[in-house]
Design a protein around this motif. Structure first.
Motif, mmCIF file in Angstrom:
data_model
loop_
_atom_site.group_PDB
_atom_site.id
_atom_site.type_symbol
_atom_site.label_atom_id
_atom_site.label_comp_id
_atom_site.label_asym_id
_atom_site.label_seq_id
_atom_site.Cartn_x
_atom_site.Cartn_y
_atom_site.Cartn_z
ATOM 1 N N ASP A 91 0.817 -1.041 -0.065
ATOM 2 C CA ASP A 91 0.076 -0.001 -0.180
ATOM 3 C C ASP A 91 0.814 1.357 -0.142
ATOM 4 N N THR A 92 2.069 1.021 -0.393
ATOM 5 C CA THR A 92 2.738 2.389 -0.338
ATOM 6 C C THR A 92 2.672 2.929 -1.319
ATOM 7 N N THR A 93 2.435 4.552 -1.293
ATOM 8 C CA THR A 93 2.230 5.347 -2.605
ATOM 9 C C THR A 93 3.608 5.833 -3.105
ATOM 10 N N LEU A 94 4.693 5.867 -2.461
ATOM 11 C CA LEU A 94 5.696 6.485 -2.724
ATOM 12 C C LEU A 94 6.387 5.677 -4.087
ATOM 13 N N ALA A 95 6.612 6.633 -4.966
ATOM 14 C CA ALA A 95 7.072 6.301 -6.558
ATOM 15 C C ALA A 95 8.671 5.734 -6.253
ATOM 16 N N GLY A 96 9.098 4.963 -7.293
ATOM 17 C CA GLY A 96 10.473 4.725 -6.760
ATOM 18 C C GLY A 96 10.854 3.153 -7.583
ATOM 19 N N GLN A 97 12.037 2.706 -7.089
ATOM 20 C CA GLN A 97 12.445 1.361 -7.487
ATOM 21 C C GLN A 97 12.789 0.638 -6.235
ATOM 22 N N TRP A 98 12.463 -0.572 -6.594
ATOM 23 C CA TRP A 98 12.655 -1.381 -5.293
ATOM 24 C C TRP A 98 13.152 -2.676 -5.900
ATOM 25 N N PRO A 99 13.977 -3.405 -5.044
ATOM 26 C CA PRO A 99 14.534 -4.968 -5.206
ATOM 27 C C PRO A 99 13.295 -5.871 -4.991
ATOM 28 N N VAL A 100 13.010 -6.719 -5.798
ATOM 29 C CA VAL A 100 12.054 -7.706 -5.389
ATOM 30 C C VAL A 100 12.897 -9.069 -5.475
ATOM 31 N N VAL A 101 12.947 -10.040 -4.614
ATOM 32 C CA VAL A 101 13.627 -11.153 -4.087
ATOM 33 C C VAL A 101 12.617 -12.213 -4.511
ATOM 34 N N THR A 102 13.029 -13.255 -5.234
ATOM 35 C CA THR A 102 12.209 -14.472 -5.393
ATOM 36 C C THR A 102 13.233 -15.656 -5.108
ATOM 37 N N ALA A 103 12.834 -16.402 -4.013
ATOM 38 C CA ALA A 103 13.656 -17.515 -3.672
ATOM 39 C C ALA A 103 12.773 -18.773 -3.959
ATOM 40 N N VAL A 104 13.337 -19.760 -4.800
ATOM 41 C CA VAL A 104 12.703 -20.950 -5.144
ATOM 42 C C VAL A 104 13.568 -22.224 -4.548
ATOM 43 N N ASP A 105 12.721 -22.771 -3.353
ATOM 44 C CA ASP A 105 13.254 -23.986 -2.656
ATOM 45 C C ASP A 105 13.092 -25.222 -3.576
ATOM 46 N N TYR A 106 13.819 -25.944 -3.693
ATOM 47 C CA TYR A 106 13.562 -27.347 -4.436
ATOM 48 C C TYR A 106 14.595 -28.420 -4.002
ATOM 49 N N ALA A 107 14.515 -29.554 -4.296
ATOM 50 C CA ALA A 107 15.176 -30.569 -3.865
ATOM 51 C C ALA A 107 15.811 -31.433 -5.121
ATOM 52 N N ASP A 108 16.921 -32.117 -4.857
ATOM 53 C CA ASP A 108 17.277 -33.197 -6.224
ATOM 54 C C ASP A 108 16.761 -34.521 -5.894
ATOM 55 N N THR A 109 16.970 -35.334 -6.736
ATOM 56 C CA THR A 109 16.410 -36.612 -6.822
ATOM 57 C C THR A 109 16.588 -37.326 -5.383
ATOM 58 N N ASN A 110 17.586 -37.238 -4.853
ATOM 59 C CA ASN A 110 17.919 -37.598 -3.336
ATOM 60 C C ASN A 110 17.286 -36.919 -2.380
ATOM 61 N N GLY A 111 16.555 -35.860 -2.362
ATOM 62 C CA GLY A 111 15.828 -34.921 -1.446
ATOM 63 C C GLY A 111 16.807 -34.005 -0.822
ATOM 64 N N TYR A 112 17.975 -33.735 -1.526
ATOM 65 C CA TYR A 112 19.107 -32.888 -0.824
ATOM 66 C C TYR A 112 18.263 -31.511 -1.087
ATOM 67 N N PRO A 113 18.249 -30.370 -0.246
ATOM 68 C CA PRO A 113 17.592 -29.201 -0.414
ATOM 69 C C PRO A 113 18.475 -28.227 -0.990
ATOM 70 N N PHE A 114 17.946 -27.458 -1.997
ATOM 71 C CA PHE A 114 18.715 -26.310 -2.768
ATOM 72 C C PHE A 114 17.630 -25.028 -2.719
ATOM 73 N N GLN A 115 18.387 -23.863 -2.975
ATOM 74 C CA GLN A 115 17.628 -22.733 -3.236
ATOM 75 C C GLN A 115 18.020 -21.944 -4.114
ATOM 76 N N ALA A 116 17.214 -21.488 -5.172
ATOM 77 C CA ALA A 116 17.691 -20.771 -6.148
ATOM 78 C C ALA A 116 17.090 -19.069 -6.126
ATOM 79 N N MET A 117 17.935 -18.149 -6.285
ATOM 80 C CA MET A 117 17.556 -16.698 -5.857
ATOM 81 C C MET A 117 17.662 -15.857 -7.134
ATOM 82 N N GLN A 118 16.644 -14.986 -7.320
ATOM 83 C CA GLN A 118 16.718 -13.963 -8.172
ATOM 84 C C GLN A 118 16.254 -12.717 -7.743
ATOM 85 N N VAL A 119 16.931 -11.636 -8.224
ATOM 86 C CA VAL A 119 16.587 -10.277 -7.606
ATOM 87 C C VAL A 119 16.269 -9.585 -8.859
ATOM 88 N N ALA A 120 15.181 -8.762 -9.010
ATOM 89 C CA ALA A 120 14.778 -7.963 -10.089
ATOM 90 C C ALA A 120 14.428 -6.547 -9.567
#
Length: 282
Positions: A91-120
């Motif tokens: 609900d912020t009305t201030l104009a500007g640029q903000w970093p949006v972070v997406t973190a995708v949790d996943y696992a390999d076939t053996n169930g070992y956990p990883f996380q892929a991160m993207q920032v835009a």
């Protein structure tokens, strides 16, 4: 809230995890954002371009102090993207640029956990571009620990009080990931941080992001850059150091040989003549 929203800086950095089954899982996330009433509709297109299916996909979106989980998938094989949309309260009305972070949790076939991160960077409204730039980010390779260096520059005659953010996925940790940064007019700055490897698997290539943010009368401003970090085994790191030491020694030996050959080929210099002494007066 009637603010025009566009993604102005979607860095398409890919996160490649070395699976325990000798395969690779390479995750790329594309982000688009649209304004709704008191919310942002964030759409994620998650693609696996590796050679092994990712299991138990669980995306999360973070913006400022807000975070929300998006719907996931049981698996994501290489090929077509998985798309999901989530509403993030805003609900912020201030104009500007903000970093949006997406973190995708996943696992390999053996169930070992990883996380892929993207920032835009997402632009809301019509604020002017940031006048503090992240010029360059350089990350060392990591075994148990490493470093990241960010170079910044002020692009105006006004002193700025900014905040610097280091973003890494789970498995890596940055000492002091959020830091205050004061910049004099037209000045340069260099900030170094320590990276600790908590659980990242050797052979992985992981993007690391650095963002700088500040406010002024025109709104909220942000700049962003990234580098890819290689996770190495202790053996490969020792091999790299040995190779570097051998290269330095070889270069030094080449210099010594060149100097010896130059001295051997230089013409001999005749000894200087002794000054003559006039005979004594008779």
């Amino acid at each position: 809230m009637k603010l025009r929203t566009i993604v102005v800086g979607a860095l398409c950095a890919t996160s490649t995890a070395a699976s325990a089954t000798a395969g690779t899982i390479t995750i790329t996330t594309e982000v688009s954002v649209a304004v709704k009433d008191h919310a942002l509709a964030v759409t994620l297109r998650i693609t696996n371009s590796g050679n092994e299916a990712a299991q138990t996909i669980a995306p999360e979106v973070r913006l400022a102090d807000r975070s929300v989980r998006a719907s996931g998938a049981a698996s994501l094989p290489p090929g077509p993207p998985f798309e999901t949309t989530v509403d993030l309260p805003w609900d912020t009305t201030l104009a500007g640029q903000w970093p949006v972070v997406t973190a995708v949790d996943y696992a390999d076939t053996n169930g070992y956990p990883f996380q892929a991160m993207q920032v835009a960077l997402v632009a809301l409204g019509t604020a002017s571009p940031a006048l503090v730039a992240v010029v360059d980010v350089t990350a060392s390779s990591v075994t148990t620990a490493g470093t990241v260096t960010a170079r910044l520059k002020s692009l105006s005659e006004i002193p700025r009080q900014a905040t610097l953010h280091f973003f890494v996925p789970r498995g890596l940790e940055v000492t002091e990931p959020v830091r205050p940064l004061r910049l004099a007019p037209w000045s340069d700055a260099q900030v170094e941080a320590r990276i600790v490897n908590r659980s990242a698997v050797a052979g992985s290539r992981i993007p690391l992001f650095v963002a700088v943010e500040y406010d002024d009368a025109g709104g909220h401003h942000a700049s962003l850059a990234h580098d890819l970090l290689d996770v190495r085994t202790m053996e490969s790191a020792r091999g790299w150091y040995a190779f570097t030491a051998a290269a330095v020694m070889m270069a030094a030996w080449v210099v010594v040989l060149t100097l010896r050959r130059w001295r051997a080929s230089a013409p001999a210099t005749a000894p200087a003549a002794e000054p003559s002494t006039p005979p004594p007066p008779s």
